[in-house]
Design an enzyme around this catalytic site. Structure first.
Site, PDB file in Angstrom:
ATOM      1  N   HIS A  12       0.851  -1.188   0.000  1.00  0.00           N
ATOM      2  CA  HIS A  12       0.000   0.000   0.000  1.00  0.00           C
ATOM      3  C   HIS A  12       0.888   1.239   0.000  1.00  0.00           C
ATOM      4  O   HIS A  12       2.070   1.177   0.368  1.00  0.00           O
ATOM      5  CB  HIS A  12      -0.917  -0.003   1.222  1.00  0.00           C
ATOM      6  N   LYS A  16       5.028   1.489   0.798  1.00  0.00           N
ATOM      7  CA  LYS A  16       5.894   1.284  -0.367  1.00  0.00           C
ATOM      8  C   LYS A  16       7.369   1.523  -0.043  1.00  0.00           C
ATOM      9  O   LYS A  16       8.233   0.754  -0.457  1.00  0.00           O
ATOM     10  CB  LYS A  16       5.438   2.151  -1.537  1.00  0.00           C
ATOM     11  N   THR A  40       2.348   0.174  -9.638  1.00  0.00           N
ATOM     12  CA  THR A  40       3.086   1.255  -8.990  1.00  0.00           C
ATOM     13  C   THR A  40       4.214   0.695  -8.126  1.00  0.00           C
ATOM     14  O   THR A  40       5.351   1.185  -8.172  1.00  0.00           O
ATOM     15  CB  THR A  40       2.135   2.115  -8.129  1.00  0.00           C
ATOM     16  N   THR A  41       3.923  -0.329  -7.369  1.00  0.00           N
ATOM     17  CA  THR A  41       4.940  -0.952  -6.524  1.00  0.00           C
ATOM     18  C   THR A  41       6.087  -1.478  -7.375  1.00  0.00           C
ATOM     19  O   THR A  41       7.258  -1.248  -7.072  1.00  0.00           O
ATOM     20  CB  THR A  41       4.321  -2.095  -5.686  1.00  0.00           C
ATOM     21  N   SER A  59      -1.944  -1.568 -11.645  1.00  0.00           N
ATOM     22  CA  SER A  59      -1.976  -1.015 -10.301  1.00  0.00           C
ATOM     23  C   SER A  59      -3.017  -1.796  -9.494  1.00  0.00           C
ATOM     24  O   SER A  59      -4.030  -2.231 -10.049  1.00  0.00           O
ATOM     25  CB  SER A  59      -2.348   0.467 -10.378  1.00  0.00           C
ATOM     26  N   GLY A  60      -2.782  -1.949  -8.197  1.00  0.00           N
ATOM     27  CA  GLY A  60      -3.704  -2.720  -7.351  1.00  0.00           C
ATOM     28  C   GLY A  60      -5.156  -2.328  -7.497  1.00  0.00           C
ATOM     29  O   GLY A  60      -6.008  -3.170  -7.801  1.00  0.00           O
ATOM     30  N   ASP A  65      -4.399  -6.438  -7.950  1.00  0.00           N
ATOM     31  CA  ASP A  65      -4.649  -7.397  -6.861  1.00  0.00           C
ATOM     32  C   ASP A  65      -5.386  -8.622  -7.399  1.00  0.00           C
ATOM     33  O   ASP A  65      -5.075  -9.756  -7.040  1.00  0.00           O
ATOM     34  CB  ASP A  65      -5.471  -6.754  -5.740  1.00  0.00           C
ATOM     35  N   ASP A  85      -1.171  -1.492   4.761  1.00  0.00           N
ATOM     36  CA  ASP A  85      -1.295  -0.335   5.662  1.00  0.00           C
ATOM     37  C   ASP A  85      -2.584  -0.531   6.452  1.00  0.00           C
ATOM     38  O   ASP A  85      -3.675  -0.286   5.933  1.00  0.00           O
ATOM     39  CB  ASP A  85      -1.350   0.953   4.842  1.00  0.00           C
ATOM     40  N   HIS A  92     -10.247  -0.190  -2.545  1.00  0.00           N
ATOM     41  CA  HIS A  92     -10.386  -1.509  -3.170  1.00  0.00           C
ATOM     42  C   HIS A  92     -10.227  -2.623  -2.133  1.00  0.00           C
ATOM     43  O   HIS A  92      -9.694  -3.685  -2.413  1.00  0.00           O
ATOM     44  CB  HIS A  92      -9.388  -1.659  -4.322  1.00  0.00           C
ATOM     45  N   ASP A  95     -10.963  -6.221  -2.972  1.00  0.00           N
ATOM     46  CA  ASP A  95      -9.943  -6.908  -3.771  1.00  0.00           C
ATOM     47  C   ASP A  95      -8.810  -7.404  -2.873  1.00  0.00           C
ATOM     48  O   ASP A  95      -8.269  -8.491  -3.074  1.00  0.00           O
ATOM     49  CB  ASP A  95      -9.366  -5.977  -4.840  1.00  0.00           C
ATOM     50  N   ARG A 101      -7.544 -13.961   0.880  1.00  0.00           N
ATOM     51  CA  ARG A 101      -8.327 -15.195   0.944  1.00  0.00           C
ATOM     52  C   ARG A 101      -7.763 -16.240  -0.015  1.00  0.00           C
ATOM     53  O   ARG A 101      -7.616 -17.410   0.329  1.00  0.00           O
ATOM     54  CB  ARG A 101      -9.794 -14.920   0.621  1.00  0.00           C
TER      55      ARG A 101
END
Length: 151
Positions: A12, A16, A40-41, A59-60, A65, A85, A92, A95, A101
């Site tokens: 998050h 990062k 982004t990460t 991007s997540g 994700d 975080d 999101h 997600d 899960r």
């Protein structure tokens, strides 16, 4: 699980920099593994560690994700380092919950804190090319009896 692990990297926004620092410290241990990250990460990690080859997904919040979750379901990810975080609401969130899960359902390694990530990457099993995680048997769940039409 082979010696060359398939590893997902996600963080998050507020985490990062922490993941970047962790990856820099463990750059030599991560080299030689197949690395994939949300957009982004991944971009930030490639700038911080140009020697690492990192595949970037979306991007997540834009589906990254979910792409990682699909990789898990397809047996294409062995380990997920996901620095979350816990202090900030994420738009999101559904997600994120789905991704954690899927990690649990498919029994892959999931490290959500830096301490856990340190334990994982320093475990003898990280370098073990013969480790085979136990697969959970969901056969009874899949074939459970469904009652006939209820009136």
């Amino acid at each position: 699980m082979s010696k060359g692990k398939r590893i997902g990297l996600v963080a998050h926004d507020a985490r990062k920099a922490d993941l970047q620092d962790w990856v820099k410290i463990n750059e030599s241990k991560l080299a030689g593994h197949q690395l994939v990250a949300t957009g982004t990460t991944g971009t930030l990690l490639m700038k911080a560690c140009p020697s690492l080859k990192i595949g970037c997904l979306k991007s997540g919040p834009l589906g990254g994700d979910q792409q990682l979750g699909a990789m898990i379901a397809d047996g294409k990810l062995d380990i997920l380092f996901f620095f979350i975080d816990p202090m900030t609401n994420q738009p999101h969130d559904v997600d994120i919950k789905a991704l954690t899960r899927m990690s649990t359902v498919y029994n892959i390694v999931l490290a959500m804190t830096r301490s856990t990530a340190d334990f994982v990457i320093n475990s003898p099993l990280f370098a073990d090319e013969t480790y085979a995680p136990t697969k959970t048997d969901y056969e009874s769940y899949v074939h459970r009896l469904v009652p006939s039409d209820v009136h």
